[in-house]
Motif scaffolding. Structure first.
Motif, PDB file in Angstrom:
ATOM      1  N   TRP A  63      32.464  83.115  59.292  1.00 51.93           N
ATOM      2  CA  TRP A  63      32.030  83.222  60.686  1.00 51.93           C
ATOM      3  C   TRP A  63      33.149  82.813  61.636  1.00 51.93           C
ATOM      4  O   TRP A  63      33.407  83.483  62.636  1.00 51.93           O
ATOM      5  CB  TRP A  63      30.807  82.343  60.926  1.00 51.93           C
ATOM      6  N   HIS A  93      25.197  77.351  52.316  1.00 49.69           N
ATOM      7  CA  HIS A  93      25.967  78.526  52.696  1.00 49.69           C
ATOM      8  C   HIS A  93      27.348  78.151  53.228  1.00 49.69           C
ATOM      9  O   HIS A  93      28.316  78.907  53.050  1.00 49.69           O
ATOM     10  CB  HIS A  93      25.198  79.359  53.714  1.00 49.69           C
ATOM     11  N   ARG A 136      30.417  80.806  54.011  1.00 49.57           N
ATOM     12  CA  ARG A 136      29.910  81.616  55.113  1.00 49.57           C
ATOM     13  C   ARG A 136      30.389  81.092  56.468  1.00 49.57           C
ATOM     14  O   ARG A 136      30.761  81.884  57.349  1.00 49.57           O
ATOM     15  CB  ARG A 136      28.370  81.667  55.082  1.00 49.57           C
TER      16      ARG A 136
END
Length: 328
Positions: free
Chosen positions: A262, A253, A258
């Protein structure tokens, strides 16, 4: 969202509690949703805590099973303090916990976050409180710990990863070591989080708590001694993260972007409360932002100068690889 009138009970000794009291009050915040299978057992472990006064705050995110009935029974039988039942915002568990954390009516000497399917050791709260009491009451302080991993039936499986490097903002900006289900905070930390969590976008409520308390000059205590049993079962929204499979999943990920997304969310949220961060935290924030967007050599220099670190050697290597690939 506007807050409806509270549904509140007095304790079952027959007396109501004043707003302030000479006894230390602990507020346990529990976001619940279709948790009937394990909820009653978790509430039993709360009742066995060796702390005298515990108020329970439930936010039910629209359960369709027996969760509501279990919470109502708890309100009728709870002997340690008050029980409050709120409707959740129905936007997921992180938003449900945020809904509780920012609720204006919650006032306690200590605030603990609680998952609906865990099991607490009897001294979970008192151990955390003893550590928090070392700090001056005006200093935001947060206690978190390692967890014991158990199967659905409570059979021990193992432990979450142990972290040996100290908690800090330079660590928090790169990873979250503070599991929400282990968190206990003092009043100053709760007040800080309540003020600064109203409208920001969050990756997760617990990571945000770690970032805020550490970044504002507060104290974060991590204990390698678990007092919470994390129940691993098919319905968990957040699974254990120590298996080889879980580590490969994180790498996959991260490669898909990702982790970078974040970071973007966290950095944007931190900018909205920049004035509440220490000078050192602001410098770390700026350098970490530069380590995401400069040319390759500039990124490495900024990351090194920021002092940002992950807890393990493999994690630190992964951080620099993410920096190289502009996935940080």
């Amino acid at each position: 969202m506007p807050y409806p009138p509270l549904e509140t009970s007095t304790d079952n000794s027959g007396s109501s509690h004043p707003t302030s009291t000479t006894r230390q009050r602990v507020a346990v915040l529990m976001a619940v949703y279709n948790g009937a299978l394990y909820l009653a057992e978790q509430i039993e472990t709360l009742a066995r805590q060796d702390v005298e006064h515990i108020d329970l705050w439930f936010a039910d995110d629209g359960s369709t099973d027996e969760t509501g009935a279990i919470v109502e029974r708890t309100r009728a039988t709870w002997k340690k303090g008050e029980v409050h039942i709120l409707p959740g915002p129905q936007k997921g568990f992180a938003e449900n916990f945020r809904h509780l954390l920012v609720h204006p009516a919650i006032s306690a000497d200590y605030v603990a976050l609680c998952d609906q399917d865990d099991l607490w050791d009897e001294d979970k709260l008192s151990t955390a409180i003893a550590r928090l009491d070392v700090e001056a009451s005006a200093t935001p302080a947060l206690h978190c710990s390692r967890t014991r991993i158990v199967a659905a039936d409570g059979t021990p499986i193992g432990y979450s990863q142990r972290f040996d490097r100290p908690p800090s903002f330079q660590n928090a900006i790169a990873q979250n070591i503070a599991g929400g289900n282990t968190m206990v905070m003092n009043r100053a930390a709760h007040d800080l989080i309540r003020r600064l969590s109203q409208a920001v976008a969050l990756v997760s409520h617990d990571w945000w708590c770690y970032l805020l308390v550490a970044g504002s000059g507060g104290k974060v205590f991590y204990s390698p001694d678990p007092k919470t049993s994390y129940r691993q079962h098919a319905q968990n929204l957040v699974g254990e993260n120590v298996s080889l499979r879980a580590r490969f999943s994180r790498l996959y990920h991260a490669g898909k972007g990702r982790y970078r997304a974040w970071n973007a969310t966290n950095l944007s949220a931190l900018e909205t409360c920049r004035e509440h961060l220490t000078e050192e935290s602001r410098r770390t924030l700026d350098l970490y932002a530069q380590a995401r967007d400069r040319g390759v050599f500039g990124r490495f220099i900024a990351l090194r100068e920021s002092g940002v670190y992950r807890q393990t050697l493999s994690g630190q290597i992964a951080l620099y690889v993410a920096c190289l690939l502009k996935r940080m």
